[in-house]
Design a protein around this motif. Structure first.
Motif, mmCIF file in Angstrom:
data_model
loop_
_atom_site.group_PDB
_atom_site.id
_atom_site.type_symbol
_atom_site.label_atom_id
_atom_site.label_comp_id
_atom_site.label_asym_id
_atom_site.label_seq_id
_atom_site.Cartn_x
_atom_site.Cartn_y
_atom_site.Cartn_z
ATOM 1 N N ILE A 12 -67.352 29.065 -1.815
ATOM 2 C CA ILE A 12 -66.579 28.548 -0.790
ATOM 3 C C ILE A 12 -66.150 28.150 -1.204
ATOM 4 C CG2 ILE A 12 -66.546 27.034 0.785
ATOM 5 C CD1 ILE A 12 -69.883 28.012 1.317
ATOM 6 N N GLU A 13 -65.442 26.682 -2.649
ATOM 7 C CA GLU A 13 -64.416 25.486 -2.636
ATOM 8 C C GLU A 13 -63.393 26.693 -3.385
ATOM 9 O OE1 GLU A 13 -66.371 22.769 -5.432
ATOM 10 O OE2 GLU A 13 -68.016 22.342 -4.228
ATOM 11 N N VAL A 14 -63.559 26.984 -4.358
ATOM 12 C CA VAL A 14 -62.659 28.573 -4.544
ATOM 13 C C VAL A 14 -61.564 29.002 -3.558
ATOM 14 C CG1 VAL A 14 -62.061 30.414 -5.953
ATOM 15 C CG2 VAL A 14 -64.047 29.241 -6.865
ATOM 16 N N ALA A 15 -62.794 29.588 -2.543
ATOM 17 C CA ALA A 15 -61.437 30.322 -1.001
ATOM 18 C C ALA A 15 -60.620 29.343 -0.712
ATOM 19 C CB ALA A 15 -62.510 30.481 -0.369
ATOM 20 N N ALA A 16 -61.541 28.174 -0.268
ATOM 21 C CA ALA A 16 -60.606 26.796 -0.099
ATOM 22 C C ALA A 16 -59.309 26.494 -0.541
ATOM 23 C CB ALA A 16 -61.447 25.978 0.107
ATOM 24 N N SER B 219 -48.570 34.603 3.083
ATOM 25 C CA SER B 219 -50.329 35.473 1.992
ATOM 26 C C SER B 219 -51.310 35.597 2.706
ATOM 27 C CB SER B 219 -50.590 34.338 0.618
ATOM 28 O OG SER B 219 -49.205 33.915 -0.231
ATOM 29 N N ASN B 220 -51.925 36.736 2.239
ATOM 30 C CA ASN B 220 -53.711 37.180 3.099
ATOM 31 C C ASN B 220 -54.156 37.424 1.526
ATOM 32 O OD1 ASN B 220 -51.209 38.932 4.719
ATOM 33 N ND2 ASN B 220 -53.187 38.121 5.582
ATOM 34 N N ILE B 221 -55.438 36.638 1.828
ATOM 35 C CA ILE B 221 -56.531 35.994 1.109
ATOM 36 C C ILE B 221 -57.894 37.007 1.618
ATOM 37 C CG2 ILE B 221 -57.861 34.349 -0.056
ATOM 38 C CD1 ILE B 221 -55.647 32.984 1.610
ATOM 39 N N TYR B 222 -58.216 37.615 0.282
ATOM 40 C CA TYR B 222 -59.641 38.055 0.904
ATOM 41 C C TYR B 222 -61.039 37.840 -0.446
ATOM 42 C CZ TYR B 222 -56.117 41.056 3.069
ATOM 43 O OH TYR B 222 -55.075 40.895 4.146
ATOM 44 N N PHE C 144 -61.982 37.869 -6.084
ATOM 45 C CA PHE C 144 -60.551 37.880 -4.479
ATOM 46 C C PHE C 144 -59.498 38.733 -5.326
ATOM 47 C CE2 PHE C 144 -63.870 34.351 -5.431
ATOM 48 C CZ PHE C 144 -63.798 33.773 -4.071
ATOM 49 N N VAL C 145 -58.511 38.731 -4.019
ATOM 50 C CA VAL C 145 -57.457 39.354 -3.842
ATOM 51 C C VAL C 145 -56.799 38.413 -3.331
ATOM 52 C CG1 VAL C 145 -55.926 40.715 -2.803
ATOM 53 C CG2 VAL C 145 -58.040 41.378 -4.472
ATOM 54 N N VAL C 146 -55.229 38.302 -3.817
ATOM 55 C CA VAL C 146 -54.494 37.454 -2.885
ATOM 56 C C VAL C 146 -53.076 37.960 -2.406
ATOM 57 C CG1 VAL C 146 -52.790 35.254 -3.005
ATOM 58 C CG2 VAL C 146 -54.903 35.357 -3.732
ATOM 59 N N LEU C 147 -52.656 38.566 -1.355
ATOM 60 C CA LEU C 147 -51.384 39.783 -0.912
ATOM 61 C C LEU C 147 -50.195 38.431 -0.957
ATOM 62 C CD1 LEU C 147 -52.916 42.047 1.005
ATOM 63 C CD2 LEU C 147 -52.199 42.596 -1.890
ATOM 64 N N LEU C 148 -49.799 38.528 -2.373
ATOM 65 C CA LEU C 148 -48.136 37.207 -1.891
ATOM 66 C C LEU C 148 -46.913 37.894 -0.543
ATOM 67 C CD1 LEU C 148 -48.519 35.796 -5.638
ATOM 68 C CD2 LEU C 148 -49.133 34.923 -3.221
#
Ligand SMILES: Nc1nc2c(ncn2[C@@H]2O[C@H](COP(=O)(O)OP(=O)(O)OP(=O)(O)O)[C@@H](O)[C@H]2O)c(=O)[nH]1
Length: 293
Positions: free
Chosen positions: A193-197, A207-210, A217-221
């Motif tokens: 949860i901390e990493v997600a935050a 950005s979109n975070i998954y 995790f995937v981040v779309l920059l």
């Protein structure tokens, strides 16, 4: 569920008011016969409706009472009988009770219809809420509240249609298994949860975070600018420094540009990013590097 009457409300109201008025306004001859017949027809029409058994019983009673009134009225016309006190006094009484019962049935029918409509509206609202909840669960990761893998693939479709470009960052936590082993699964959950935050707070606007897997995790920059991407990676490493040190973990990131051309095959862009991520991981771990060669 109750059955609802199919009769048009306005027409039934008009006919009932007409019958009610005619029942209490003194009339004679043809007019009286006509109103009696009309009332009987109305009761029979109501009986054919789908009101449910209880209402049917009341309507039958209305019909029976009114019919007795009509019969008494007809007998009243027979010279030998019209002097009989029972026949002389009973026709109006039975007819009025019959009309009253019919009006009561009618009011109950409207009430029944309104209750049913209210019930239906409540059911529709409930099913909309359920639908929203289901779609939320289908596209959201319960633990981190980030969107999930399915949502990522849906996003790929949208991006491909809108011809957007940017960068896909595939992030995997190194040694996460050890966090679970050393601190317990619950603490492992909290760390995810901390990493997600942290990903949410450090990623640039748009950005979109998954969360697409256990510790992946995937981040779309939204930009494919190299410098901006490197700045973001630097910022992410800086922000997670304490966390990484405390739990003896690290982040391995694989970066791949995305555009309409390579988004038509989402699996391969993810596989490509995974491979890039693995290269980063292996550069820190000689055992993996050997395996890759
Ligand atoms: N606490 C917690 N652990 C999870 C969850 N989902 C997956 N895991 C664990 O995360 C670990 C992921 O496996 P790996 O990626 O092989 O573990 P790792 O130690 O990070 O391995 P490397 O990436 O090679 O460094 C497994 O031990 C899973 O049991 C979760 O929701 N909560």
């Amino acid at each position: 569920m109750n059955k609802v009457s199919q009769l048009p409300t306005r027409l039934t109201v008009v006919v009932c008011i007409g019958v009610l008025i005619s029942a209490f306004v003194p009339s004679s001859g043809m007019l009286e016969v006509m109103t009696s017949i009309m009332t009987l027809v109305l009761i029979i029409i109501l009986l054919r409706e789908d009101f449910g058994r209880e209402m049917k019983g009341w309507l039958m009673l209305a019909l029976g009472t009114y019919a007795i009134g009509v019969i008494a009225d007809l007998l009243d016309e027979v010279p030998e009988l019209n002097d009989h006190w029972l026949i002389e006094n009973s026709d109006d009484v039975f007819m009025h009770i019959g009309v009253f019962l019919m009006c009561l049935c009618f009011i109950k029918m409207l009430q029944q219809r309104q209750n049913l409509i209210a019930n239906l509206n409540a059911q529709i609202k409930k099913s909309h809420r359920l639908e929203e909840e289901l779609s939320k669960h289908a596209f959201q990761d319960d633990l981190t509240q980030l969107e999930n893998r399915r949502a990522l693939f849906r996003r790929f479709d949208a991006i491909a249609i809108q011809l957007q470009r940017g960068v896909l960052a595939y992030i995997d936590i190194d040694n996460f298994k050890k966090v679970n082993d050393r601190f317990g699964h619950k603490r492992g959950d909290e760390l995810l949860i901390e990493v997600a935050a942290m990903l949410s707070s450090t990623s640039p606007e748009g950005s979109n975070i998954y969360r697409i897997g256990g510790d992946e995790f995937v981040v779309l920059l939204p930009t494919d600018n190299n410098e901006a991407t490197h700045q973001w990676v630097e910022h992410l490493y800086q922000s997670t420094k304490m966390m990484r040190q405390s739990f003896d973990i690290d982040l391995s990131i694989g970066i791949v540009p995305y555009h309409a051309g390579n988004l038509s095959d989402p699996d391969s862009i993810l596989a490509h990013a995974d491979k890039e991520m693995y290269k980063t991981k292996s550069s820190k771990n000689p055992a993996i590097a050997q395996h890759l060669v």
